[in-house]
Design a protein around this motif. Sequence first.
Motif, PDB file in Angstrom:
ATOM      1  N   SER A 193      -4.548  56.819 -25.555  1.00  0.00           N
ATOM      2  CA  SER A 193      -4.677  55.681 -26.453  1.00  0.00           C
ATOM      3  C   SER A 193      -6.017  55.729 -27.190  1.00  0.00           C
ATOM      4  CB  SER A 193      -4.591  54.374 -25.657  1.00  0.00           C
ATOM      5  OG  SER A 193      -5.797  54.152 -24.938  1.00  0.00           O
ATOM      6  N   HIS A 194      -6.183  54.855 -28.161  1.00  0.00           N
ATOM      7  CA  HIS A 194      -7.454  54.747 -28.867  1.00  0.00           C
ATOM      8  C   HIS A 194      -8.591  54.388 -27.918  1.00  0.00           C
ATOM      9  CE1 HIS A 194      -6.013  55.461 -32.839  1.00  0.00           C
ATOM     10  NE2 HIS A 194      -5.311  54.355 -32.946  1.00  0.00           N
ATOM     11  N   CYS A 195      -8.258  53.754 -26.825  1.00  0.00           N
ATOM     12  CA  CYS A 195      -9.275  53.321 -25.865  1.00  0.00           C
ATOM     13  C   CYS A 195      -9.486  54.335 -24.746  1.00  0.00           C
ATOM     14  CB  CYS A 195      -8.896  51.962 -25.287  1.00  0.00           C
ATOM     15  SG  CYS A 195      -8.793  50.656 -26.546  1.00  0.00           S
ATOM     16  N   GLY A 196      -8.837  55.497 -24.846  1.00  0.00           N
ATOM     17  CA  GLY A 196      -9.096  56.581 -23.918  1.00  0.00           C
ATOM     18  C   GLY A 196      -8.173  56.688 -22.729  1.00  0.00           C
TER      19      GLY A 196
ATOM     20  N   HIS B 262       0.440  53.172 -32.993  1.00  0.00           N
ATOM     21  CA  HIS B 262       1.047  53.593 -31.730  1.00  0.00           C
ATOM     22  C   HIS B 262       0.017  53.832 -30.639  1.00  0.00           C
ATOM     23  CE1 HIS B 262       4.638  55.186 -34.292  1.00  0.00           C
ATOM     24  NE2 HIS B 262       4.632  53.878 -34.183  1.00  0.00           N
ATOM     25  N   GLU B 263      -1.156  54.334 -31.029  1.00  0.00           N
ATOM     26  CA  GLU B 263      -2.181  54.658 -30.037  1.00  0.00           C
ATOM     27  C   GLU B 263      -2.894  53.431 -29.476  1.00  0.00           C
ATOM     28  OE1 GLU B 263      -0.769  58.115 -31.758  1.00  0.00           O
ATOM     29  OE2 GLU B 263      -1.697  56.445 -32.836  1.00  0.00           O
ATOM     30  N   HIS B 264      -2.521  52.252 -29.952  1.00  0.00           N
ATOM     31  CA  HIS B 264      -2.980  51.025 -29.295  1.00  0.00           C
ATOM     32  C   HIS B 264      -2.075  50.672 -28.110  1.00  0.00           C
ATOM     33  CE1 HIS B 264      -5.217  50.185 -33.140  1.00  0.00           C
ATOM     34  NE2 HIS B 264      -6.126  49.886 -32.224  1.00  0.00           N
ATOM     35  N   GLY B 265      -1.015  51.439 -27.916  1.00  0.00           N
ATOM     36  CA  GLY B 265      -0.116  51.229 -26.785  1.00  0.00           C
ATOM     37  C   GLY B 265      -0.530  52.049 -25.583  1.00  0.00           C
ATOM     38  N   ASN B 266       0.193  51.871 -24.493  1.00  0.00           N
ATOM     39  CA  ASN B 266      -0.101  52.613 -23.272  1.00  0.00           C
ATOM     40  C   ASN B 266       1.188  52.821 -22.492  1.00  0.00           C
ATOM     41  OD1 ASN B 266      -1.674  53.972 -21.439  1.00  0.00           O
ATOM     42  ND2 ASN B 266      -2.499  52.143 -20.445  1.00  0.00           N
TER      43      ASN B 266
END
Length: 250
Positions: A217-220, A185-189
């Motif tokens: 997200s994982h990318c902050g 889920h945390e790859h979403g935005n």
Amino acid sequence: MNRRAFLGAVGSVASLGTLAYATREPIDTLEITVWLSTQAGRYDGVTQRIREYVTRCFDFEFWSLEVSIGGAVSVGTEDGARVTSRGEWPLRVLSGAAGLGGLEPARHVNLLVTDGQMAVAPTGYGLPRIASVGGARHLADLEPFDELLESGPDSDVKWAVPTTTRARTMQVLLHEVGHALGLDHEHGNVIREDGLVIATPMLSTYAFSADYVGEHSHCGQEYVDPGDDARALSLAFSACARRALAEHAG
């Protein structure tokens, strides 16, 4: 059976001869095969619509793509989540990988579409290389890809579409395929644009739930609070998700 216990059971099956199938390896050509439950297969045009959207949404520059239709599957439940969470669909796929059944699995994603309900979550389920989702009747009624985008909101967010049941069902399908490819889920935005809150596939309508505890997200990227703003869905995976898929492609 909860997810942790089920994953342990699947791991035990894999250890009996399908470990090579379950390992992650770089993807040169992404293979996705779509099966329909016997009941889901009664809807005209459903496989055409699924193939169209999956092809458009997973056609990235870092791999070539093969989307095939695997045929009809008789299942004990049309529930798009339970058919996987309770082990029926994963065991069918793993048995096929071990040469113990008539089903010939794809190397990367094996998606089962059923005629299950799409009103009460969970409506689908995804594990490494295995996914399922309900809503076949809604997918069969979905507009062609370009027509749906024409009816979407006036937005700069790529492939933003209305929150109709048809469009949401397709986004859930993309979401579960994402899980099968290792995304979470945390790859979403979720972003706000001109008073419109738009969620990408891996976050999906979790973005609109007060119960969802994720903040970024994982990318902050920080998730916006949807508040009372109008809502839309994007069929395009976030930059964070695309980055993770590119790394998986190797």
